[in-house]
Design an enzyme around this catalytic site. Sequence first.
Site, PDB file in Angstrom:
ATOM      1  N   ARG A 116      56.641  10.201   8.801  1.00 32.30           N
ATOM      2  CA  ARG A 116      56.362  10.477  10.224  1.00 32.30           C
ATOM      3  C   ARG A 116      56.783   9.335  11.141  1.00 32.30           C
ATOM      4  O   ARG A 116      56.259   9.179  12.237  1.00 32.30           O
ATOM      5  CB  ARG A 116      54.890  10.806  10.460  1.00 32.30           C
ATOM      6  CG  ARG A 116      54.493  12.087   9.766  1.00 32.30           C
ATOM      7  CD  ARG A 116      53.201  12.645  10.299  1.00 32.30           C
ATOM      8  NE  ARG A 116      52.793  13.720   9.428  1.00 32.30           N
ATOM      9  CZ  ARG A 116      52.117  13.551   8.300  1.00 32.30           C
ATOM     10  NH1 ARG A 116      51.740  12.344   7.944  1.00 32.30           N
ATOM     11  NH2 ARG A 116      51.825  14.575   7.560  1.00 32.30           N
ATOM     12  N   LYS A 138      68.268   8.511  21.605  1.00 34.12           N
ATOM     13  CA  LYS A 138      68.525   9.905  21.212  1.00 34.12           C
ATOM     14  C   LYS A 138      69.130   9.909  19.821  1.00 34.12           C
ATOM     15  O   LYS A 138      69.995   9.085  19.516  1.00 34.12           O
ATOM     16  CB  LYS A 138      69.537  10.541  22.162  1.00 34.12           C
ATOM     17  CG  LYS A 138      68.970  11.028  23.460  1.00 34.12           C
ATOM     18  CD  LYS A 138      70.035  11.869  24.139  1.00 34.12           C
ATOM     19  CE  LYS A 138      69.652  12.272  25.526  1.00 34.12           C
ATOM     20  NZ  LYS A 138      70.735  13.053  26.161  1.00 34.12           N
ATOM     21  N   GLU A 180      84.821   6.010  27.254  1.00 37.10           N
ATOM     22  CA  GLU A 180      83.406   5.940  27.632  1.00 37.10           C
ATOM     23  C   GLU A 180      83.174   4.727  28.556  1.00 37.10           C
ATOM     24  O   GLU A 180      82.413   4.793  29.524  1.00 37.10           O
ATOM     25  CB  GLU A 180      82.591   5.811  26.341  1.00 37.10           C
ATOM     26  CG  GLU A 180      81.285   6.523  26.279  1.00 37.10           C
ATOM     27  CD  GLU A 180      81.368   8.043  26.216  1.00 37.10           C
ATOM     28  OE1 GLU A 180      80.976   8.658  27.223  1.00 37.10           O
ATOM     29  OE2 GLU A 180      81.785   8.633  25.205  1.00 37.10           O
ATOM     30  N   LYS A 222      73.867   1.154  30.617  1.00 39.42           N
ATOM     31  CA  LYS A 222      73.177   2.208  29.857  1.00 39.42           C
ATOM     32  C   LYS A 222      71.684   1.905  29.779  1.00 39.42           C
ATOM     33  O   LYS A 222      70.837   2.792  29.937  1.00 39.42           O
ATOM     34  CB  LYS A 222      73.791   2.349  28.463  1.00 39.42           C
ATOM     35  CG  LYS A 222      73.038   3.360  27.601  1.00 39.42           C
ATOM     36  CD  LYS A 222      73.785   4.620  27.265  1.00 39.42           C
ATOM     37  CE  LYS A 222      72.847   5.685  26.712  1.00 39.42           C
ATOM     38  NZ  LYS A 222      73.423   6.543  25.702  1.00 39.42           N
ATOM     39  N   GLU A 232      65.791  12.182  30.358  1.00 43.37           N
ATOM     40  CA  GLU A 232      66.830  12.908  31.081  1.00 43.37           C
ATOM     41  C   GLU A 232      66.290  13.989  32.000  1.00 43.37           C
ATOM     42  O   GLU A 232      66.689  15.143  31.934  1.00 43.37           O
ATOM     43  CB  GLU A 232      67.852  13.487  30.086  1.00 43.37           C
ATOM     44  CG  GLU A 232      69.147  13.872  30.773  1.00 43.37           C
ATOM     45  CD  GLU A 232      70.324  14.054  29.824  1.00 43.37           C
ATOM     46  OE1 GLU A 232      70.314  13.461  28.736  1.00 43.37           O
ATOM     47  OE2 GLU A 232      71.224  14.785  30.205  1.00 43.37           O
ATOM     48  N   ARG A 236      69.534  10.047  34.309  1.00 45.53           N
ATOM     49  CA  ARG A 236      70.263   9.856  33.046  1.00 45.53           C
ATOM     50  C   ARG A 236      71.437  10.827  32.919  1.00 45.53           C
ATOM     51  O   ARG A 236      72.429  10.529  32.250  1.00 45.53           O
ATOM     52  CB  ARG A 236      69.307   9.991  31.849  1.00 45.53           C
ATOM     53  CG  ARG A 236      69.970   9.672  30.513  1.00 45.53           C
ATOM     54  CD  ARG A 236      68.988   9.539  29.362  1.00 45.53           C
ATOM     55  NE  ARG A 236      69.698   9.279  28.115  1.00 45.53           N
ATOM     56  CZ  ARG A 236      69.132   8.853  26.990  1.00 45.53           C
ATOM     57  NH1 ARG A 236      67.834   8.625  26.956  1.00 45.53           N
ATOM     58  NH2 ARG A 236      69.848   8.642  25.908  1.00 45.53           N
ATOM     59  N   ASN A 240      76.537  11.846  31.732  1.00 44.59           N
ATOM     60  CA  ASN A 240      77.328  12.980  31.244  1.00 44.59           C
ATOM     61  C   ASN A 240      78.553  13.265  32.105  1.00 44.59           C
ATOM     62  O   ASN A 240      79.221  14.283  31.912  1.00 44.59           O
ATOM     63  CB  ASN A 240      76.466  14.245  31.190  1.00 44.59           C
ATOM     64  CG  ASN A 240      75.402  14.143  30.118  1.00 44.59           C
ATOM     65  OD1 ASN A 240      75.645  13.583  29.060  1.00 44.59           O
ATOM     66  ND2 ASN A 240      74.219  14.645  30.416  1.00 44.59           N
ATOM     67  N   HIS A 243      81.575  15.070  30.750  1.00 49.21           N
ATOM     68  CA  HIS A 243      81.226  15.613  29.434  1.00 49.21           C
ATOM     69  C   HIS A 243      81.105  17.128  29.395  1.00 49.21           C
ATOM     70  O   HIS A 243      81.162  17.724  28.324  1.00 49.21           O
ATOM     71  CB  HIS A 243      79.933  14.970  28.917  1.00 49.21           C
ATOM     72  CG  HIS A 243      80.160  13.607  28.309  1.00 49.21           C
ATOM     73  ND1 HIS A 243      80.660  12.555  29.053  1.00 49.21           N
ATOM     74  CD2 HIS A 243      79.987  13.129  27.054  1.00 49.21           C
ATOM     75  CE1 HIS A 243      80.764  11.488  28.259  1.00 49.21           C
ATOM     76  NE2 HIS A 243      80.367  11.812  27.050  1.00 49.21           N
ATOM     77  N   HIS A 247      83.132  18.329  26.443  1.00 50.09           N
ATOM     78  CA  HIS A 247      82.531  18.972  25.266  1.00 50.09           C
ATOM     79  C   HIS A 247      83.139  20.355  25.022  1.00 50.09           C
ATOM     80  O   HIS A 247      83.368  20.752  23.879  1.00 50.09           O
ATOM     81  CB  HIS A 247      81.010  19.126  25.455  1.00 50.09           C
ATOM     82  CG  HIS A 247      80.249  17.855  25.214  1.00 50.09           C
ATOM     83  ND1 HIS A 247      79.066  17.562  25.872  1.00 50.09           N
ATOM     84  CD2 HIS A 247      80.477  16.807  24.380  1.00 50.09           C
ATOM     85  CE1 HIS A 247      78.620  16.385  25.453  1.00 50.09           C
ATOM     86  NE2 HIS A 247      79.458  15.894  24.557  1.00 50.09           N
ATOM     87  N   HIS A 260      86.802  12.308  20.930  1.00 49.26           N
ATOM     88  CA  HIS A 260      85.799  12.509  21.972  1.00 49.26           C
ATOM     89  C   HIS A 260      86.255  11.850  23.275  1.00 49.26           C
ATOM     90  O   HIS A 260      86.117  12.415  24.362  1.00 49.26           O
ATOM     91  CB  HIS A 260      84.451  11.951  21.506  1.00 49.26           C
ATOM     92  CG  HIS A 260      83.374  12.029  22.540  1.00 49.26           C
ATOM     93  ND1 HIS A 260      82.863  13.238  22.987  1.00 49.26           N
ATOM     94  CD2 HIS A 260      82.727  11.058  23.235  1.00 49.26           C
ATOM     95  CE1 HIS A 260      81.939  12.995  23.917  1.00 49.26           C
ATOM     96  NE2 HIS A 260      81.841  11.682  24.078  1.00 49.26           N
TER      97      HIS A 260
END
Length: 360
Positions: A116, A138, A180, A222, A232, A236, A240, A243, A247, A260
Amino acid sequence: MIEISVSSAAGGYSVTVGRGIAAELAARISADAGASPAVVIADANTGPLLGRRLAEGLGAICFEIPPGESSKTLAWVERAASAAVGAGVDRGSTLVAVGGGVVGDLAGVVAATLLRGIRLVHVPTTLLAQVDSAIGGKAAVDLPEGKNLVGAFKSPVAVYVDPELLIGLPEREFKSGLAEVIKYGVALDEELFTRLRDRRAEVERRDLETLTAVVERCCAIKARVVSADEEERGERAVLNYGHTVGHALEAATGYTRFSHGEAISVGMAAACAIGVNVGLTPAGVEEQQRELLDSYGLPFAAVGAATTEQVLALVARDKKARGGEVPWVLLEALGRATPGHRVPPDVVAQAVDRVLAEVG
Ligand SMILES: NC(=O)c1ccc[n+]([C@@H]2O[C@H](COP(=O)([O-])OP(=O)(O)OC[C@H]3O[C@@H](n4cnc5c(N)ncnc54)[C@H](O)[C@@H]3O)[C@@H](O)[C@H]2O)c1
Ligand SMILES: [Zn+2]
């Protein structure tokens, strides 16, 4: 060496950026780790690069996965967790992720769930991981149905960033990370944009002084953004930028044709065009962004890579979409992106059309 603080609901942590810091990691990590056994997780490239040496210094095992996105699965979560249990982990143990975003994401899921939750330290070894995936808590793995579908928020207890590790990074990976980095400049930091333009030769030959300064700056950006909005809900989302279409383009082309970085580079071109079309982005900004991407050899068009319909269908399925509408991150100025813009579908279609048809 600099230390950047990140605040998080789970307690906060610091990101330490320093040239050569990799050599001191065993001492730094064991000083905080207590008596519980640590486990290092790496891939077949980052194990030999650093993971094994670090594991030896910590008296830990180094569990290695095959390199690449195909290892970011629940099957590898299970194998890594079993190896950690076999090594005697307890609830005070630390999992040390040595690698790019794949290792970092997998380790995050393991550390969030094993017993856990155990302690997690990130030692990112790709440019993308150093400036992006290791910071912000994340973590996710992929399902056959799509990328990053099973995951958790898992803050590390520390992040150690050594830009010297980037010297041997394959060129394609380095360039993908640079997209990026350019995103941070365009969307959040005009000064960084200017530095990337003026010091391109040094950045491209990976001059360590220049690279360290750039990595520090990106980590600070960041850290600032995720500290303000960990889950987010608002700001935040600016991370993106580029993106949404990026994506979609990656998905439409089976994740193989574009890195990417290349995909989000095209995505930034589309987002910038949308901003100009709705009257938010000054036209000069589009030219500046395009020149910078081009000078780094990054694409701003993907001629014939997919159909507009394919890309639009994937855009509508974006994780951020609510009720079929995608909130767009658009530029108000160079270095200032804002989230949550509503854009008429025909404007989106026009921009997507353009990046898929334009001869760069
Ligand atoms: N959690 C987040 O917030 C977040 C953010 C962005 C991306 N990601 C994830 O990150 C992943 C991509 O990460 P990535 O681009 O780092 O790819 P990656 O982890 O696959 O690494 C790229 C390649 O470089 C090799 N490598 C790593 N470090 C090296 C070094 N120092 N020298 C030589 N080779 C080295 C790796 O073995 C691999 O072959 C994706 O799965 C993406 O979803 C996560
Ligand atoms: Zn990205």
